[in-house]
Design a protein around this motif. Structure first.
Motif, PDB file in Angstrom:
ATOM      1  N   PRO A  12      12.385   0.412   7.153  1.00 37.45           N
ATOM      2  CA  PRO A  12      13.114   1.690   7.064  1.00 37.45           C
ATOM      3  C   PRO A  12      13.768   1.860   5.690  1.00 37.45           C
ATOM      4  O   PRO A  12      14.332   0.907   5.138  1.00 37.45           O
ATOM      5  N   ASN A  13      13.662   3.051   5.138  1.00 38.99           N
ATOM      6  CA  ASN A  13      14.243   3.428   3.849  1.00 38.99           C
ATOM      7  C   ASN A  13      13.645   2.653   2.676  1.00 38.99           C
ATOM      8  O   ASN A  13      14.191   2.668   1.568  1.00 38.99           O
ATOM      9  N   SER A  14      12.547   1.968   2.922  1.00 36.82           N
ATOM     10  CA  SER A  14      11.896   1.218   1.844  1.00 36.82           C
ATOM     11  C   SER A  14      10.877   2.109   1.134  1.00 36.82           C
ATOM     12  O   SER A  14      10.257   2.974   1.756  1.00 36.82           O
ATOM     13  N   THR A  15      10.700   1.897  -0.151  1.00 36.90           N
ATOM     14  CA  THR A  15       9.716   2.651  -0.932  1.00 36.90           C
ATOM     15  C   THR A  15       8.595   1.760  -1.444  1.00 36.90           C
ATOM     16  O   THR A  15       7.735   2.230  -2.196  1.00 36.90           O
ATOM     17  N   GLU A  16       8.593   0.474  -1.029  1.00 34.28           N
ATOM     18  CA  GLU A  16       7.604  -0.449  -1.571  1.00 34.28           C
ATOM     19  C   GLU A  16       7.317  -1.571  -0.582  1.00 34.28           C
ATOM     20  O   GLU A  16       8.201  -2.056   0.094  1.00 34.28           O
ATOM     21  N   ILE A  17       6.047  -1.963  -0.506  1.00 36.01           N
ATOM     22  CA  ILE A  17       5.627  -3.146   0.248  1.00 36.01           C
ATOM     23  C   ILE A  17       5.004  -4.111  -0.754  1.00 36.01           C
ATOM     24  O   ILE A  17       3.952  -3.819  -1.328  1.00 36.01           O
ATOM     25  N   ASP A  18       5.668  -5.235  -0.998  1.00 36.77           N
ATOM     26  CA  ASP A  18       5.180  -6.218  -1.953  1.00 36.77           C
ATOM     27  C   ASP A  18       4.573  -7.388  -1.177  1.00 36.77           C
ATOM     28  O   ASP A  18       5.262  -8.136  -0.489  1.00 36.77           O
ATOM     29  N   LEU A  19       3.261  -7.526  -1.281  1.00 34.82           N
ATOM     30  CA  LEU A  19       2.550  -8.593  -0.577  1.00 34.82           C
ATOM     31  C   LEU A  19       2.626  -9.921  -1.316  1.00 34.82           C
ATOM     32  O   LEU A  19       2.159 -10.946  -0.802  1.00 34.82           O
ATOM     33  N   GLY A  20       3.191  -9.916  -2.517  1.00 31.85           N
ATOM     34  CA  GLY A  20       3.337 -11.152  -3.270  1.00 31.85           C
ATOM     35  C   GLY A  20       2.005 -11.727  -3.697  1.00 31.85           C
ATOM     36  O   GLY A  20       1.026 -11.008  -3.919  1.00 31.85           O
ATOM     37  N   LYS A  21       1.939 -13.056  -3.781  1.00 30.36           N
ATOM     38  CA  LYS A  21       0.723 -13.728  -4.226  1.00 30.36           C
ATOM     39  C   LYS A  21      -0.203 -13.951  -3.029  1.00 30.36           C
ATOM     40  O   LYS A  21       0.188 -14.557  -2.031  1.00 30.36           O
ATOM     41  N   ILE A  22      -1.422 -13.454  -3.130  1.00 26.69           N
ATOM     42  CA  ILE A  22      -2.428 -13.613  -2.080  1.00 26.69           C
ATOM     43  C   ILE A  22      -3.462 -14.621  -2.562  1.00 26.69           C
ATOM     44  O   ILE A  22      -4.145 -14.395  -3.561  1.00 26.69           O
ATOM     45  N   ASP A  52      -6.983 -17.353  -6.871  1.00 24.75           N
ATOM     46  CA  ASP A  52      -7.829 -18.257  -6.099  1.00 24.75           C
ATOM     47  C   ASP A  52      -7.029 -19.513  -5.730  1.00 24.75           C
ATOM     48  O   ASP A  52      -5.811 -19.571  -5.929  1.00 24.75           O
ATOM     49  N   THR A  53      -7.693 -20.523  -5.216  1.00 28.71           N
ATOM     50  CA  THR A  53      -6.986 -21.727  -4.740  1.00 28.71           C
ATOM     51  C   THR A  53      -6.367 -22.516  -5.881  1.00 28.71           C
ATOM     52  O   THR A  53      -5.507 -23.369  -5.656  1.00 28.71           O
ATOM     53  N   LEU A  54      -6.791 -22.254  -7.127  1.00 30.55           N
ATOM     54  CA  LEU A  54      -6.224 -22.916  -8.300  1.00 30.55           C
ATOM     55  C   LEU A  54      -5.219 -22.024  -9.013  1.00 30.55           C
ATOM     56  O   LEU A  54      -4.833 -22.297 -10.148  1.00 30.55           O
TER      57      LEU A  54
END
Length: 928
Positions: free
Chosen positions: A93-103, A30-32
């Motif tokens: 390309p050639n990636s096996t992961e999508i990391d969205l990080g902190k949302i 959250d925002t905190l």
């Protein structure tokens, strides 16, 4: 069959692992920067917003969705009270992961004006103590009923009888929009309401009425399922009509019409068929006719351990009733909230059953000094008419006072006709006696049960007073005729001819009252005092007449006139501690019981008095909203029934007699229960474990006496103790790489009972170990496969000289549905059952196969034309096997053979479903 299962799973694994996969992960705060657990993460197809996959964040706010095809996706994050988060993603390309990080989630703007929002629903969400399943996320076949939907839900099991277990516990209550549906019979909801009408399936533990009223959690729970209907189903009538005909004059007609709103419910059900299909429970019929003996399963085998007191542990397999049964039933259900204070609920249901069976029985009887065999061929006809109605009036005078009136009336009329030919053979295979018997009976049973509950809440929180008054009336009339010829060959006795008629009237009046008072002691500690008084008045008048040359002669030995007054007083006191994550209770009661009875014909009195202390201990601990630990210790008294106390001979089966025992004492039972349940909504993993111990002193069992003519006489007696230990473990989890799910259960039990044979007490030990493995694979809307294997191994050990009995039972089930050419669907259901009894070399193998082909038609696929072949391999016989303290019985019964049907199914107002024309999981639009 094992090779088939391994090959099927291997093929699925190979096909799904051939393509490169990626994963998507992130961290929700959250925002905190505080973690946000149990948030819903949806992965959508950006072209049409269809649901691809979903996850729920863990306790620290992390999530990861694995095994995704390389593609463009839309990530949608939802959390109550926060704005919806949207992001379009695509793998490098050639990636096996999508990391969205902190949302970081932003608080929602809580404006009151009406706005239009677009809402997606996750398959599973958790709301405090409720697990909520989105029905649209679990694929069922067209025109499926709620029972089919429940079978798809993680942690929910539905057996062939329609009984439901959720997280290892028996589901005892099902409501529709939080209201009762046709009283207390859950099968009327699960087997008659269409699955497509359900929006959500909510699973939770209902607190007791007393806890809900007082606000004090008493630890008592009732596993409950609530079916929340789709909003559009509350705006018009919906339902299903089905009609079909088949070979051998088979037919089936069924109708369900429902009209619901937020304050009103109205439903009509109707059905008729002669293909052994029921949409309701048949308790009254089974009680009158003997239940398990009249309705043994067709095809599979029933293996039952029973020491004569009807407390055996049956292992029951299959989904068809034996014999040939015709069913006609219909009913109405209504619920009406007149205002915020008054609500009326009620229903009426009628059913007629016509049941014919033919049976062959072979029983090996074991005695300390030998053995003999019993053979019987029999034919049974049973007809039953049942009416039942119930009404509930719930009125709240104000915030402190309420009144609830509940009334149930049943009328049951049954006719039975039984013919049999039997004989006994000694160890040299010589016939020692024989019997030909015709038994007729007609009976009417009427019951009325009503209760009035008044509750008052004082100004001080936790201080309450409630009073419950109950009245029950049972009136039963039964007339019968017995015509038997018994021949005893070895004793050179003349043939014994029995020609009798009998009449019996039973009248029972039950009165009871309970007063309960709770007093807060501070710091969420409470003291509860209660007092219960109960009185049961019974009158039994049984007259038996011997017929001789057209004259009726009164038989005083077999007749009986009996009246009794059973009454008890039970004061109790409990101390309770309630905390946010646990509650604890310790207490008990003292029960003083008096029984006075008079047998007029025998000029004898039965007067007994019993005193028992009944302690109780309960502890519930909630680790979280989805993890619970429960420990219960309870005691109870099982009083002898009126029939058990009457020392009057019952000769309805001349070779197997029964007589009561006026000297019976009540049985005292102690029960320990330890249960742990957990459900992970983020990973859809469920686990349940339970350990139970039942210990009964002065246990009541049926002693058996076998005379020189091999005539068996049974009478109830008390034995020192019986003990039963059981454990059960369940685990279920998804296989994401295979788009599948696996569920396992393992059970073990050890039961020790004492049985009496010819005045000698013998101990019998029963060990049962078994387990079930289930596998499900679903490919979009096209293909669904369910595989299961059920194993049970049972060992019986005897104290006296009798060979041990070992049973091994294996049941394999494969169910598949395939949709093709848009509107066609093929279905197959194959069961293969194998059983082994090493003691008798009894090893049958039974295959059962049902096939169907259907075509959807009319606008919005409202119609379905279906062609089916039932029992294609023509296994028209059911088999059962029963092991007791001194005999092993094998029985075969006729069943429905192969038949073909063609049927048409029409869904009323199916077009009201806005999801009906788009793939499941798509977005819907709604206003708030």
């Amino acid at each position: 069959m094992r090779s088939f299962l391994l090959l099927a799973m291997l093929c699925l694994a190979v096909t799904t692992l051939t393509a490169q996969k990626i994963s998507v992960k992130g961290h929700l705060v959250d925002t905190l920067n505080a973690p946000m657990p149990s948030a819903t993460i949806l992965l959508l197809n950006p072209k049409d917003s269809s649901l691809v996959n979903f996850k729920v964040t863990d306790a620290k706010g992390f999530f990861e969705i694995k095994n995704l095809a390389i593609n463009v996706y839309l990530v949608k994050v939802m959390y109550i009270g926060f704005k919806t988060y949207l992001q379009k993603i695509e793998a490098e390309p050639n990636s096996t992961e999508i990391d969205l990080g902190k949302i970081k989630m932003q608080p929602a703007n809580n404006e009151l004006e009406a706005i239009e929002i677009e809402a997606d629903r996750a398959p599973v969400t958790v709301k405090r103590d409720t697990i909520e399943f989105n029905a649209g996320s679990f694929k069922t076949k067209e025109n499926a009923v709620v029972e089919d939907l429940l079978k798809k839900l993680p942690g929910v099991e539905v057996d062939s009888e329609g009984n439901i277990r959720a997280q290892g516990e028996q589901v005892q209550k099902i409501t529709v929009d939080e209201k009762e549906f046709f009283g207390t019979d859950p099968k009327l909801a699960t087997r008659n309401l269409p699955a497509e009408a359900v929006n959500k399936v909510q699973l939770f533990d209902t607190k007791s009425d007393q806890a809900a009223f007082s606000g004090i959690d008493d630890g008592k729970r009732l596993k409950t399922i609530n079916l929340e209907l789709k909003e559009e189903k509350r705006k018009g009538a919906f339902g299903t009509f089905k009609g079909g005909v088949g070979t051998d004059d088979r037919f089936q007609v069924q109708a369900s019409v429902n009209k619901f709103s937020k304050t009103k419910q109205f439903s009509f059900l109707g059905m008729a068929n002669n293909v052994n299909e029921l949409g309701f429970s048949i308790t009254d019929y089974m009680n009158f006719t003997g239940g398990s003996q009249q309705l043994m399963r067709g095809g599979p085998i029933r293996i039952e351990v029973n020491n004569g007191n009807q407390d055996g542990v049956p292992l029951d397999f299959g989904n068809r009733a034996n014999g040939i049964m015709s069913t006609y039933a219909g009913g109405l259900n209504f619920n009406n909230e007149f205002n915020s204070k008054t609500e009326v609920r009620g229903s009426y249901f009628f059913n007629y059953l016509d049941h014919n069976t033919n049976q062959t029985t072979v029983r090996e009887n074991f005695l300390p000094d030998g053995a003999f065999r019993f053979n019987q061929s029999s034919a049974h006809y049973n007809a039953n008419i049942n009416h039942r109605a119930n009404v509930i009036l719930d009125h709240k005078f104000d915030s402190a006072n309420s009144l609830k009136l509940t009334t149930t009336i049943t009328y049951n009329e049954t006719e039975t006709n039984s013919r049999s030919i039997s004989n006994n053979l000694n160890e040299e295979n010589i016939v020692t006696n024989g019997s030909e018997r015709l038994s007729l009976a007609k009976g009417i049973n009427v019951t009325l049960n009503t209760s009035l509950l008044w509750r008052h809440r004082f100004a001080r929180k936790g201080r309450t007073l409630s009073a419950n008054l109950q009245y029950g009336l049972t009136s039963a009339d039964r007339n019968g005729k017995l015509d038997a010829r018994n021949t005893y060959y070895e004793q050179q006795q003349p043939t014994d001819v029995i020609n009798q008629v009998n009449e019996q009237q039973n009248m029972a009046n039950n009165y009871s009252s309970t007063v309960s008072y709770t007093e807060p002691l501070g710091n969420r500690k409470y003291l509860e005092a209660n007092y219960t008084f109960r009185q049961a008045l019974n009158e039994v008048d049984r007259e038996v007449y011997d017929l001789n040359n057209g004259e009726e002669n009164f038989n005083a030995q077999l007749s009986n006139k009996y009246n009794s007054n059973y009454q008890y007083h039970r004061p109790g006191l409990n101390f309770r501690i309630v905390r946010s994550n646990y509650n604890f209770l310790i207490g008990g009661s003292f029960q003083l019981t008096n029984l006075s009875g008079e047998m007029e014909l025998q000029d004898a009195d039965i007067s007994r008095s019993f005193q028992n202390v009944l302690p109780a201990l309960r502890f519930n601990y909630d680790f979280s909203s989805t993890k619970h630990l429960i420990f219960n210790y309870e005691t109870s008294v099982q009083e002898p029934s009126i029939q058990q106390l009457q020392p009057v001979l019952d000769n309805s089966d001349p070779l197997n007699l029964y007589v009561g025992n006026a000297k019976l004492r009540p049985a005292y039972s102690q029960v320990w229960r330890l249960m742990y349940t957990t459900f992970n909504p983020a990973k859809l993993v469920n686990f349940f474990a339970s350990v139970n111990l039942d210990y009964t002193t002065n246990a009541i069992t049926n002693a058996q006496y076998i005379d020189e003519q091999l005539v068996r006489t049974s009478t109830p007696v008390n034995v020192e103790n019986n003990m039963n230990f059981s454990s059960n473990f369940n685990l279920g989890f998804p296989l994401e790489k295979l788009k599948s799910r696996l569920d396992f259960s393992v059970n073990f039990s050890n039961q020790k009972t004492i049985a009496v044979l010819n005045d000698l007490q013998n101990e019998i030990y029963q060990y049962v170990m078994g387990g079930v493995a289930r596998y499900n694979f679903t490919y979009k809307e096209v293909f669904n496969l369910d595989l299961s294997a059920d194993l049970s191994r049972q060992l019986l050990q005897y104290q006296f000289d009798q060979p041990n009995q070992t049973f091994t039972n294996l049941t394999y089930v494969a169910q598949a549905t395939l949709s093709f050419l848009q509107n066609f669907q093929f279905g197959a259901n194959f069961e293969y059952l194998t059983y082994e009894n090493k003691a008798t070399n009894f090893n049958p193998k039974i295959p059962l196969l049902n096939l169907s082909l259907s075509k959807l038609m009319l606008r919005d696929n409202k119609g379905e034309l279906r062609f089916s072949v039932n029992n294609m391999l023509d296994e028209a016989m059911g088999v059962s096997q029963t092991a007791t303290i001194n005999y092993l019985e094998q029985q075969t019964t006729n069943s429905l053979g192969r038949y073909f049907t063609i049927s048409f199914i029409y869904s009323l107002n199916k077009q009201l479903n806005p999801m009906g024309r788009v793939p499941r999981g798509n977005a819907i639009r709604m206003r708030r």
